[in-house]
Design a protein around this motif. Structure first.
Motif, PDB file in Angstrom:
ATOM      1  N   PRO A  42       0.987  -1.178   0.007  1.00  0.00           N
ATOM      2  CA  PRO A  42       0.124   0.022   0.187  1.00  0.00           C
ATOM      3  C   PRO A  42       0.767   1.281   0.021  1.00  0.00           C
ATOM      4  N   TRP A  43       0.284   2.437  -0.365  1.00  0.00           N
ATOM      5  CA  TRP A  43       1.044   3.595  -0.467  1.00  0.00           C
ATOM      6  C   TRP A  43       0.756   4.657   0.661  1.00  0.00           C
ATOM      7  N   VAL A  44       1.429   5.495   1.054  1.00  0.00           N
ATOM      8  CA  VAL A  44       1.258   6.567   1.875  1.00  0.00           C
ATOM      9  C   VAL A  44       1.265   7.747   1.324  1.00  0.00           C
ATOM     10  N   LYS A  45       0.084   8.837   1.277  1.00  0.00           N
ATOM     11  CA  LYS A  45       0.139  10.124   0.573  1.00  0.00           C
ATOM     12  C   LYS A  45       1.012  10.939   1.595  1.00  0.00           C
ATOM     13  N   VAL A  46       1.993  11.669   0.928  1.00  0.00           N
ATOM     14  CA  VAL A  46       2.997  12.414   1.425  1.00  0.00           C
ATOM     15  C   VAL A  46       2.398  13.821   1.642  1.00  0.00           C
ATOM     16  N   GLU A  47       2.128  14.200   3.172  1.00  0.00           N
ATOM     17  CA  GLU A  47       1.494  15.277   3.226  1.00  0.00           C
ATOM     18  C   GLU A  47       2.349  16.676   3.763  1.00  0.00           C
ATOM     19  N   LYS A  48       3.492  16.382   4.043  1.00  0.00           N
ATOM     20  CA  LYS A  48       4.457  17.491   4.565  1.00  0.00           C
ATOM     21  C   LYS A  48       4.836  18.102   3.164  1.00  0.00           C
ATOM     22  N   ASP A  49       5.108  19.282   3.142  1.00  0.00           N
ATOM     23  CA  ASP A  49       5.660  20.134   2.177  1.00  0.00           C
ATOM     24  C   ASP A  49       7.158  20.088   2.169  1.00  0.00           C
ATOM     25  N   TYR A  50       7.934  19.133   1.658  1.00  0.00           N
ATOM     26  CA  TYR A  50       9.310  19.004   1.852  1.00  0.00           C
ATOM     27  C   TYR A  50       9.873  20.181   0.795  1.00  0.00           C
ATOM     28  N   VAL A  51      10.906  20.802   1.126  1.00  0.00           N
ATOM     29  CA  VAL A  51      11.742  21.712   0.432  1.00  0.00           C
ATOM     30  C   VAL A  51      13.146  21.456   0.408  1.00  0.00           C
ATOM     31  N   PHE A  52      13.919  21.391  -0.845  1.00  0.00           N
ATOM     32  CA  PHE A  52      15.309  20.816  -0.929  1.00  0.00           C
ATOM     33  C   PHE A  52      15.922  22.222  -1.585  1.00  0.00           C
ATOM     34  N   ASP A  53      17.158  22.038  -1.252  1.00  0.00           N
ATOM     35  CA  ASP A  53      18.088  23.140  -2.101  1.00  0.00           C
ATOM     36  C   ASP A  53      18.658  22.295  -3.246  1.00  0.00           C
ATOM     37  N   THR A  54      18.579  22.778  -4.411  1.00  0.00           N
ATOM     38  CA  THR A  54      19.008  22.204  -5.589  1.00  0.00           C
ATOM     39  C   THR A  54      19.924  23.001  -6.487  1.00  0.00           C
ATOM     40  N   THR A  55      20.919  22.406  -7.554  1.00  0.00           N
ATOM     41  CA  THR A  55      21.565  23.450  -8.190  1.00  0.00           C
ATOM     42  C   THR A  55      20.660  24.484  -9.129  1.00  0.00           C
ATOM     43  N   GLY A  56      19.299  23.957  -9.115  1.00  0.00           N
ATOM     44  CA  GLY A  56      18.461  24.747 -10.000  1.00  0.00           C
ATOM     45  C   GLY A  56      17.563  25.508  -8.918  1.00  0.00           C
ATOM     46  N   GLY A  57      17.874  25.856  -7.588  1.00  0.00           N
ATOM     47  CA  GLY A  57      17.251  26.653  -6.699  1.00  0.00           C
ATOM     48  C   GLY A  57      16.349  25.752  -5.818  1.00  0.00           C
ATOM     49  N   LYS A  58      15.404  26.240  -5.258  1.00  0.00           N
ATOM     50  CA  LYS A  58      14.643  25.472  -4.267  1.00  0.00           C
ATOM     51  C   LYS A  58      13.598  24.855  -4.886  1.00  0.00           C
ATOM     52  N   LYS A  59      13.385  23.496  -4.551  1.00  0.00           N
ATOM     53  CA  LYS A  59      12.386  22.657  -5.127  1.00  0.00           C
ATOM     54  C   LYS A  59      11.651  21.826  -4.229  1.00  0.00           C
ATOM     55  N   THR A  60      10.483  21.406  -4.370  1.00  0.00           N
ATOM     56  CA  THR A  60       9.640  20.493  -3.623  1.00  0.00           C
ATOM     57  C   THR A  60       9.972  19.208  -3.831  1.00  0.00           C
ATOM     58  N   LEU A  61       9.582  18.294  -3.118  1.00  0.00           N
ATOM     59  CA  LEU A  61       9.384  16.725  -3.447  1.00  0.00           C
ATOM     60  C   LEU A  61       8.778  16.527  -4.883  1.00  0.00           C
ATOM     61  N   ALA A  62       7.760  17.221  -4.996  1.00  0.00           N
ATOM     62  CA  ALA A  62       7.151  16.875  -6.308  1.00  0.00           C
ATOM     63  C   ALA A  62       8.014  17.405  -7.607  1.00  0.00           C
ATOM     64  N   ASP A  63       8.752  18.515  -7.186  1.00  0.00           N
ATOM     65  CA  ASP A  63       9.457  19.067  -8.321  1.00  0.00           C
ATOM     66  C   ASP A  63      10.660  17.811  -8.580  1.00  0.00           C
ATOM     67  N   LEU A  64      11.279  17.198  -7.867  1.00  0.00           N
ATOM     68  CA  LEU A  64      12.212  16.538  -8.046  1.00  0.00           C
ATOM     69  C   LEU A  64      11.947  15.274  -8.869  1.00  0.00           C
ATOM     70  N   PHE A  65      10.583  15.028  -9.304  1.00  0.00           N
ATOM     71  CA  PHE A  65      10.252  14.018 -10.198  1.00  0.00           C
ATOM     72  C   PHE A  65      10.791  14.347 -11.653  1.00  0.00           C
TER      73      PHE A  65
END
Length: 240
Positions: A42-65
């Motif tokens: 089964p899957w678990v919905k990711v509820e928290k808004d994680y933000v990462f530093d990347t070489t392309g600027g700030k990105k969310t977990l959804a952006d990393l796809f």
């Protein structure tokens, strides 16, 4: 001088090899069953808004796809105060770059994430010559929530690693893992799978090859032969 092994006729060797083949086939069938069970988790919905530093600027977990529906994220052991990345993690991710083109063209994005600041990550990546995407979770709850980063206070008590509560004195402030995520067409992200410790072994092609060499892994303690790839002696070494 040959190692302490029986030396037999080709016919006797073939008989022994066929016995081993039967076990190898059992393992293959078991792997198929495990893969099916893994897909059925089964899957678990990711509820928290994680933000990462990347070489392309700030990105969310959804952006990393990066436009794909599946994300494999390796939790790389590199803490804010570490001088270099974990030796064993470095050995593992040495296998990533060659897989990128194949994964990316099969709707899978592969990245690493560490708790170190991005500048430290980029300096170590440059040293090692890697191309795979690598982001910083520094300052976020991400690695803590996935049980691979621990505060000094947590290490003074009990921590959860590999789905088991262990004594914090037996853990490091950073530990390795792999987590998988799926992004729906509406942008919803789901956590589908994580694995830790020896569950990561099959990502390391070198170990799989060594398992088929005459001396196997030929180690005293687990992976005692491993060095960062720029730290090996130039001359090949014969191990006892």
């Amino acid at each position: 001088m040959t190692p302490n092994h029986a030396v037999v006729s080709p016919k006797e060797w073939l008989e022994a090899r066929k016995k081993l083949l039967a076990l190898e086939k059992e393992l293959t069938h078991l792997r198929d069953r495990i893969n099916a069970e893994r897909k059925a988790l089964p899957w678990v919905k990711v509820e928290k808004d994680y933000v990462f530093d990347t070489t392309g600027g700030k990105k969310t977990l959804a952006d990393l796809f990066d436009g794909r529906s599946q994300l494999l994220l390796y939790h790389f052991m590199l803490g804010a105060n570490w001088e270099a990345g974990c030796k064993s993690c470095s050995f593992l991710v040495d296998h990533f770059d060659g897989a990128l083109v194949h994964l990316n063209h099969h709707d899978v994005t592969l990245i690493a994430a560490s708790n170190a600041p991005l500048a430290k990550i980029e300096a170590y990546r440059k040293r090692m010559g890697w191309r795979f995407p690598w982001v910083s979770a520094f300052g976020s709850d991400f690695n803590g929530d996935f049980h691979v980063s621990f505060s000094p206070a947590e290490l003074g008590g009990k921590v959860v690693y590999n789905f088991t509560e262990i004594d914090g004195s037996d853990a490091y402030d950073e530990l390795p893992g792999l987590s998988a995520f799926y992004k729906d067409e509406d942008g919803t992200v789901y956590h589908t799978y994580s694995t830790y410790a020896r569950g990561l072994e099959e990502l390391v092609g070198t170990l799989m090859l060594l398992d088929r060499a005459p001396k196997g892994r030929n180690e005293g303690t687990t992976m005692d032969f491993v060095r960062r790839h720029d730290e090996y002696e130039d001359a090949p070494r014969r191990r006892a």
